[in-house]
Scaffold this active site. Structure first.
Site, PDB file in Angstrom:
ATOM      1  CE1 TYR A 111      -4.217  -2.061   4.840  1.00  0.00           C
ATOM      2  CE2 TYR A 111      -3.331  -0.136   4.760  1.00  0.00           C
ATOM      3  CZ  TYR A 111      -3.827  -1.087   4.634  1.00  0.00           C
ATOM      4  OH  TYR A 111      -3.761  -1.066   3.128  1.00  0.00           O
ATOM      5  CB  SER A 156      -0.999   0.178   1.174  1.00  0.00           C
ATOM      6  OG  SER A 156      -1.266   1.598   1.439  1.00  0.00           O
TER       7      SER A 156
HETATM    8  N1  LIG Z   1      -8.786  -0.680  -0.217  1.00  0.00           N
HETATM    9  C1  LIG Z   1      -8.155   0.049  -0.733  1.00  0.00           C
HETATM   10  O1  LIG Z   1      -8.112   1.333  -0.487  1.00  0.00           O
HETATM   11  C2  LIG Z   1      -6.695  -0.552  -0.456  1.00  0.00           C
HETATM   12  C3  LIG Z   1      -5.753   0.263  -0.392  1.00  0.00           C
HETATM   13  C4  LIG Z   1      -3.999  -0.198  -0.698  1.00  0.00           C
HETATM   14  C5  LIG Z   1      -3.857  -1.375  -0.316  1.00  0.00           C
HETATM   15  N2  LIG Z   1      -4.682  -2.574  -0.151  1.00  0.00           N
HETATM   16  C6  LIG Z   1      -4.946  -4.064   0.463  1.00  0.00           C
HETATM   17  O2  LIG Z   1      -5.062  -4.466  -1.051  1.00  0.00           O
HETATM   18  C7  LIG Z   1      -5.439  -5.949  -0.445  1.00  0.00           C
HETATM   19  C8  LIG Z   1      -6.773  -6.802  -0.421  1.00  0.00           C
HETATM   20  O3  LIG Z   1      -7.611  -5.327  -0.191  1.00  0.00           O
HETATM   21  P1  LIG Z   1      -9.037  -4.951  -0.796  1.00  0.00           P
HETATM   22  O4  LIG Z   1      -9.752  -3.180  -0.361  1.00  0.00           O
HETATM   23  O5  LIG Z   1      -9.590  -5.466  -1.993  1.00  0.00           O
HETATM   24  O6  LIG Z   1     -10.389  -5.523   0.969  1.00  0.00           O
HETATM   25  P2  LIG Z   1     -10.904  -6.803   0.823  1.00  0.00           P
HETATM   26  O7  LIG Z   1     -12.122  -6.536  -0.749  1.00  0.00           O
HETATM   27  O8  LIG Z   1     -11.822  -6.638   2.364  1.00  0.00           O
HETATM   28  O9  LIG Z   1     -10.427  -7.880   0.786  1.00  0.00           O
HETATM   29  C9  LIG Z   1      -9.688  -8.813   1.200  1.00  0.00           C
HETATM   30  C10 LIG Z   1      -9.668  -9.841   0.956  1.00  0.00           C
HETATM   31  O10 LIG Z   1      -8.249 -10.497   1.988  1.00  0.00           O
HETATM   32  C11 LIG Z   1      -8.978 -12.451   2.551  1.00  0.00           C
HETATM   33  N3  LIG Z   1      -8.330 -12.198   3.746  1.00  0.00           N
HETATM   34  C12 LIG Z   1      -9.016 -11.251   4.729  1.00  0.00           C
HETATM   35  N4  LIG Z   1      -8.233 -12.659   5.982  1.00  0.00           N
HETATM   36  C13 LIG Z   1      -8.236 -13.338   5.339  1.00  0.00           C
HETATM   37  C14 LIG Z   1      -7.161 -14.543   5.639  1.00  0.00           C
HETATM   38  N5  LIG Z   1      -6.795 -15.100   7.394  1.00  0.00           N
HETATM   39  N6  LIG Z   1      -6.683 -15.509   5.298  1.00  0.00           N
HETATM   40  C15 LIG Z   1      -7.254 -15.502   3.609  1.00  0.00           C
HETATM   41  N7  LIG Z   1      -7.661 -14.299   3.506  1.00  0.00           N
HETATM   42  C16 LIG Z   1      -7.944 -13.742   3.922  1.00  0.00           C
HETATM   43  C17 LIG Z   1     -10.604 -12.066   2.515  1.00  0.00           C
HETATM   44  O11 LIG Z   1     -11.099 -12.773   1.925  1.00  0.00           O
HETATM   45  P3  LIG Z   1     -11.945 -13.771   2.986  1.00  0.00           P
HETATM   46  O12 LIG Z   1     -12.693 -13.085   4.188  1.00  0.00           O
HETATM   47  O13 LIG Z   1     -13.016 -14.858   2.228  1.00  0.00           O
HETATM   48  O14 LIG Z   1     -10.927 -14.710   3.622  1.00  0.00           O
HETATM   49  C18 LIG Z   1     -10.329 -11.097   0.989  1.00  0.00           C
HETATM   50  O15 LIG Z   1     -10.825 -11.490   0.072  1.00  0.00           O
HETATM   51  C19 LIG Z   1      -5.019  -5.602   1.417  1.00  0.00           C
HETATM   52  O16 LIG Z   1      -3.623  -6.577   1.100  1.00  0.00           O
HETATM   53  C20 LIG Z   1      -5.007  -4.447   0.971  1.00  0.00           C
HETATM   54  O17 LIG Z   1      -4.556  -4.016   2.523  1.00  0.00           O
HETATM   55  C21 LIG Z   1      -6.144  -2.457  -0.076  1.00  0.00           C
END
Ligand SMILES: NC(=O)c1ccc[n+]([C@@H]2O[C@H](COP(=O)([O-])OP(=O)(O)OC[C@H]3O[C@@H](n4cnc5c(N)ncnc54)[C@H](OP(=O)(O)O)[C@@H]3O)[C@@H](O)[C@H]2O)c1
Length: 255
Positions: A152, A139
């Site tokens: 975070y 991120s």
């Molecule tokens: N959205 C943003 O603004 C943003 C910005 C920068 C970086 N990111 C990063 O991008 C990535 C994805 O974010 P997103 O926005 O797509 O969030 P999201 O929709 O909440 O997706 C998170 C994913 O992680 C999985 N997860 C959580 N705990 C887990 C575990 N113990 N084992 C396996 N899977 C697990 C969840 O699946 P299950 O619950 O089904 O396991 C879900 O598919 C993250 O690493 C986040 O930090 C996001």
């Protein structure tokens, strides 16, 4: 032979979009997450679009579960060429002085140790492919801190450290390491997870922002990096919406 791509956290947001996109690029995708019902729907969607994918139940905080993912990778129909460490997220927006230990623990377990565990388990197969790629979805919080984001940012800084260290340690071996650093991405669940299901707080993050990134924008970046010729290593790709000039400088219409 079809190359295999593994995407963790594929049940929603960036992971699901990346799984769809990589399947469209011709990879057989192993879509990993805990919510298998959602993965089953994703696999159907990918197949309907002419791609192939397999749903794999995987909790990245469990050694046993990740061993199961490695076994599924061994059984997959082709060389394991790509791992996208995407599972992760944020919990809470509290100052350091009052942040909940449990939230920090969760962020470290999923983002950092999850990436470590999955990478260790799949590295042999990636190397055996002769042209492996590891993507770590960190991120902009991986290199910039902000008030309330201590836990975070600490976790994402750690993921960034893993990416940089791994690239050095794998020098001379056929596995490249790519770090993707998105800024503000509007996904359905990231904010809900951060704010314990509070939809109003989650929505407020994006209030007035003309066009935050969407999951497909990040998937596009991941796919572009991963489909460069293998000798081309994009070390780090930072991507933000136009409206976010910096972590703290977000253009909001009418605010
Ligand atoms: N959205 C943003 O603004 C943003 C910005 C920068 C970086 N990111 C990063 O991008 C990535 C994805 O974010 P997103 O926005 O797509 O969030 P999201 O929709 O909440 O997706 C998170 C994913 O992680 C999985 N997860 C959580 N705990 C887990 C575990 N113990 N084992 C396996 N899977 C697990 C969840 O699946 P299950 O619950 O089904 O396991 C879900 O598919 C993250 O690493 C986040 O930090 C996001």
């Amino acid at each position: 032979m079809t190359s295999v791509a593994i995407v963790t956290g594929a049940s929603s947001g960036i992971g699901a979009a990346t799984a769809r996109r990589l399947a469209a690029e011709g990879f057989h995708v192993l879509a990993a997450a805990r919510r298998t019902d959602r993965l089953a729907g994703l696999v159907k969607e990918i197949e309907a679009a002419g791609g192939t994918a397999t749903a794999v139940a995987c909790d990245v905080t469990s050694d046993e579960s990740v061993a199961g993912l490695a076994a599924a990778a061994q059984a997959a129909p082709g060389p394991v060429a790509l791992l996208v460490n995407n599972a992760g997220g944020a919990r809470g927006l509290d100052p350091v002085e009052s942040g909940a230990i449990g939230d920090w623990q969760w962020m470290y377990d999923v983002n950092v140790l999850g990436t470590l565990r999955v990478t260790q388990a799949l590295l042999p197969a990636l190397e055996a492919s002769g042209a492996g790629t590891i993507v770590i979805v960190s991120s902009t919080a991986g290199f910039t801190v902000y008030e309330g984001g201590g836990g975070y940012a600490a976790a994402k800084h750690a993921q960034t450290a893993i990416a940089g260290t791994l690239r050095l340690e794998l020098s001379g071996r056929p596995v490249r390491v790519i770090e993707i650093d998105p800024g503000m991405v509007r996904t359905d669940e990231f904010g809900l997870v951060r704010f314990g299901g509070d939809a109003d707080k989650a929505a407020a993050t994006y209030a007035g922002v003309p066009e935050p990134l969407v999951a497909e924008d990040v998937a596009d970046c991941i796919a572009w990096c991963a489909t460069r010729p293998h000798h081309v290593n994009v070390d780090r790709l930072v991507v933000r919406p136009l409206a976010q000039a910096a972590q703290h400088k977000v253009h909001r219409v009418g605010q």
